[in-house]
Scaffold this motif. Structure first.
Motif, mmCIF file in Angstrom:
data_model
loop_
_atom_site.group_PDB
_atom_site.id
_atom_site.type_symbol
_atom_site.label_atom_id
_atom_site.label_comp_id
_atom_site.label_asym_id
_atom_site.label_seq_id
_atom_site.Cartn_x
_atom_site.Cartn_y
_atom_site.Cartn_z
ATOM 1 N N SER A 146 0.858 -1.191 0.000
ATOM 2 C CA SER A 146 0.000 0.000 0.000
ATOM 3 C C SER A 146 0.896 1.244 0.000
ATOM 4 O O SER A 146 2.109 1.153 0.247
ATOM 5 C CB SER A 146 -0.884 0.003 1.251
ATOM 6 N N ALA A 147 0.278 2.397 -0.226
ATOM 7 C CA ALA A 147 1.044 3.652 -0.228
ATOM 8 C C ALA A 147 1.733 3.876 1.114
ATOM 9 O O ALA A 147 2.897 4.285 1.164
ATOM 10 C CB ALA A 147 0.137 4.828 -0.569
ATOM 11 N N SER A 148 1.058 3.602 2.208
ATOM 12 C CA SER A 148 1.674 3.817 3.523
ATOM 13 C C SER A 148 2.795 2.806 3.770
ATOM 14 O O SER A 148 3.810 3.147 4.393
ATOM 15 C CB SER A 148 0.630 3.763 4.639
ATOM 16 N N GLU A 149 2.645 1.572 3.298
ATOM 17 C CA GLU A 149 3.715 0.581 3.431
ATOM 18 C C GLU A 149 4.940 0.987 2.605
ATOM 19 O O GLU A 149 6.076 0.786 3.034
ATOM 20 C CB GLU A 149 3.227 -0.806 3.001
ATOM 21 N N GLN A 150 4.695 1.571 1.441
ATOM 22 C CA GLN A 150 5.813 2.038 0.616
ATOM 23 C C GLN A 150 6.586 3.141 1.324
ATOM 24 O O GLN A 150 7.821 3.138 1.334
ATOM 25 C CB GLN A 150 5.292 2.556 -0.738
ATOM 26 N N VAL A 151 5.881 4.076 1.927
ATOM 27 C CA VAL A 151 6.529 5.167 2.664
ATOM 28 C C VAL A 151 7.304 4.595 3.849
ATOM 29 O O VAL A 151 8.455 4.980 4.100
ATOM 30 C CB VAL A 151 5.487 6.209 3.135
ATOM 31 N N GLN A 152 6.707 3.655 4.555
ATOM 32 C CA GLN A 152 7.369 3.041 5.706
ATOM 33 C C GLN A 152 8.628 2.299 5.268
ATOM 34 O O GLN A 152 9.686 2.410 5.897
ATOM 35 C CB GLN A 152 6.412 2.090 6.416
ATOM 36 N N PHE A 153 8.548 1.540 4.170
ATOM 37 C CA PHE A 153 9.712 0.819 3.661
ATOM 38 C C PHE A 153 10.819 1.799 3.281
ATOM 39 O O PHE A 153 11.990 1.594 3.605
ATOM 40 C CB PHE A 153 9.341 -0.048 2.449
ATOM 41 N N GLU A 154 10.444 2.873 2.605
ATOM 42 C CA GLU A 154 11.428 3.882 2.206
ATOM 43 C C GLU A 154 12.120 4.487 3.421
ATOM 44 O O GLU A 154 13.363 4.599 3.449
ATOM 45 C CB GLU A 154 10.747 4.980 1.389
ATOM 46 N N GLU A 155 11.364 4.857 4.429
ATOM 47 C CA GLU A 155 11.944 5.455 5.635
ATOM 48 C C GLU A 155 12.872 4.480 6.350
ATOM 49 O O GLU A 155 13.985 4.851 6.751
ATOM 50 C CB GLU A 155 10.828 5.918 6.581
ATOM 51 N N LEU A 156 12.429 3.239 6.498
ATOM 52 C CA LEU A 156 13.248 2.238 7.184
ATOM 53 C C LEU A 156 14.509 1.911 6.391
ATOM 54 O O LEU A 156 15.588 1.738 6.969
ATOM 55 C CB LEU A 156 12.425 0.973 7.449
ATOM 56 N N HIS A 185 16.148 3.922 4.280
ATOM 57 C CA HIS A 185 17.085 5.053 4.402
ATOM 58 C C HIS A 185 17.746 5.082 5.773
ATOM 59 O O HIS A 185 18.934 5.382 5.899
ATOM 60 C CB HIS A 185 16.380 6.379 4.121
ATOM 61 N N LYS A 186 16.985 4.738 6.797
ATOM 62 C CA LYS A 186 17.531 4.709 8.155
ATOM 63 C C LYS A 186 18.633 3.662 8.271
ATOM 64 O O LYS A 186 19.714 3.933 8.815
ATOM 65 C CB LYS A 186 16.400 4.416 9.142
ATOM 66 N N LEU A 187 18.406 2.465 7.752
ATOM 67 C CA LEU A 187 19.399 1.399 7.810
ATOM 68 C C LEU A 187 20.613 1.730 6.946
ATOM 69 O O LEU A 187 21.755 1.540 7.380
ATOM 70 C CB LEU A 187 18.777 0.065 7.376
ATOM 71 N N VAL A 188 20.397 2.250 5.749
ATOM 72 C CA VAL A 188 21.515 2.617 4.870
ATOM 73 C C VAL A 188 22.398 3.659 5.537
ATOM 74 O O VAL A 188 23.628 3.567 5.494
ATOM 75 C CB VAL A 188 20.990 3.117 3.496
ATOM 76 N N ALA A 189 21.813 4.646 6.168
ATOM 77 C CA ALA A 189 22.593 5.695 6.836
ATOM 78 C C ALA A 189 23.474 5.107 7.934
ATOM 79 O O ALA A 189 24.655 5.461 8.053
ATOM 80 C CB ALA A 189 21.664 6.765 7.407
ATOM 81 N N VAL A 190 22.924 4.191 8.722
ATOM 82 C CA VAL A 190 23.702 3.570 9.794
ATOM 83 C C VAL A 190 24.845 2.739 9.209
ATOM 84 O O VAL A 190 25.985 2.809 9.687
ATOM 85 C CB VAL A 190 22.795 2.705 10.704
ATOM 86 N N LEU A 191 24.554 1.958 8.186
ATOM 87 C CA LEU A 191 25.601 1.126 7.576
ATOM 88 C C LEU A 191 26.716 1.991 6.977
ATOM 89 O O LEU A 191 27.896 1.690 7.140
ATOM 90 C CB LEU A 191 24.992 0.208 6.515
ATOM 91 N N ARG A 192 26.357 3.067 6.295
ATOM 92 C CA ARG A 192 27.380 3.965 5.721
ATOM 93 C C ARG A 192 28.209 4.634 6.815
ATOM 94 O O ARG A 192 29.423 4.755 6.694
ATOM 95 C CB ARG A 192 26.724 5.024 4.832
ATOM 96 N N ASN A 193 27.552 5.075 7.871
ATOM 97 C CA ASN A 193 28.274 5.715 8.968
ATOM 98 C C ASN A 193 29.245 4.742 9.646
ATOM 99 O O ASN A 193 30.340 5.120 10.029
ATOM 100 C CB ASN A 193 27.300 6.295 10.001
ATOM 101 N N ARG A 194 28.824 3.493 9.797
ATOM 102 C CA ARG A 194 29.720 2.480 10.390
ATOM 103 C C ARG A 194 30.968 2.280 9.536
ATOM 104 O O ARG A 194 32.066 2.179 10.059
ATOM 105 C CB ARG A 194 28.987 1.146 10.523
ATOM 106 N N ARG A 195 30.790 2.238 8.219
ATOM 107 C CA ARG A 195 31.941 2.060 7.331
ATOM 108 C C ARG A 195 32.875 3.265 7.368
ATOM 109 O O ARG A 195 34.077 3.125 7.375
ATOM 110 C CB ARG A 195 31.497 1.810 5.887
#
Length: 147
Positions: free
Chosen positions: A122-132, A134-144
């Motif tokens: 659904s549209a709300s699930e897509q937004v939630q997936f996008e937010e989650l 981006h949050k995980l990618v940011a943490v992984l990049r910062n760790r590297r």
């Protein structure tokens, strides 16, 4: 109700399953002759010109490994490097016109995957997936970059 161990195992399994499916999709659209790392380099360059030092840090690879792969991409005509404006020893690295065309073709194929995801969520699930994501990618990049 799941125990913490069951919940953790289920979460880990779901994350690994998603990763495997993304790898399978990527294999489907990954053109002949381009390695995973070379594709990652080209994808990073779609955001614009970058110095090799920043690129190696972003990708979490050594400068020598990056240099070898940039050389191969240059010989294929997908990447260009020009001396920087401040320090001419620093090479600004860009996608060539051929590299940009290559990435547009791959992007069209990736669009199919996004279309499937949109048809399932659904549209709300897509937004939630996008937010989650981006949050995980940011943490992984910062760790590297902290290493």
């Amino acid at each position: 109700m799941k125990s913490n161990d069951e919940s953790s195992a289920s979460f880990n399994s779901a994350l690994m399953l998603l990763q495997c499916e993304f790898v399978a999709e990527r294999n489907r659209v990954n053109p002949q002759g381009i390695t995973w790392l070379q594709y990652d380099i080209m994808f990073a360059l779609t955001e614009g010109s970058v110095l090799p030092s920043a690129l190696s840090q972003r990708l979490g690879i050594t400068r020598s490994k990056l240099s070898k792969n940039l050389g191969e991409l240059k010989s294929l005509g997908y990447v260009e490097q020009v001396p920087g404006t401040g320090d001419r020893r620093e090479l600004q690295t860009n996608l060539s016109a051929s590299g940009q065309s290559f990435m547009r073709n791959v992007d069209r194929q990736h669009q199919e995957l996004a279309d499937v995801a949109r048809s399932v969520w659904s549209a709300s699930e897509q937004v939630q997936f996008e937010e989650l994501s981006h949050k995980l990618v940011a943490v992984l990049r910062n760790r590297r970059s902290a290493k």
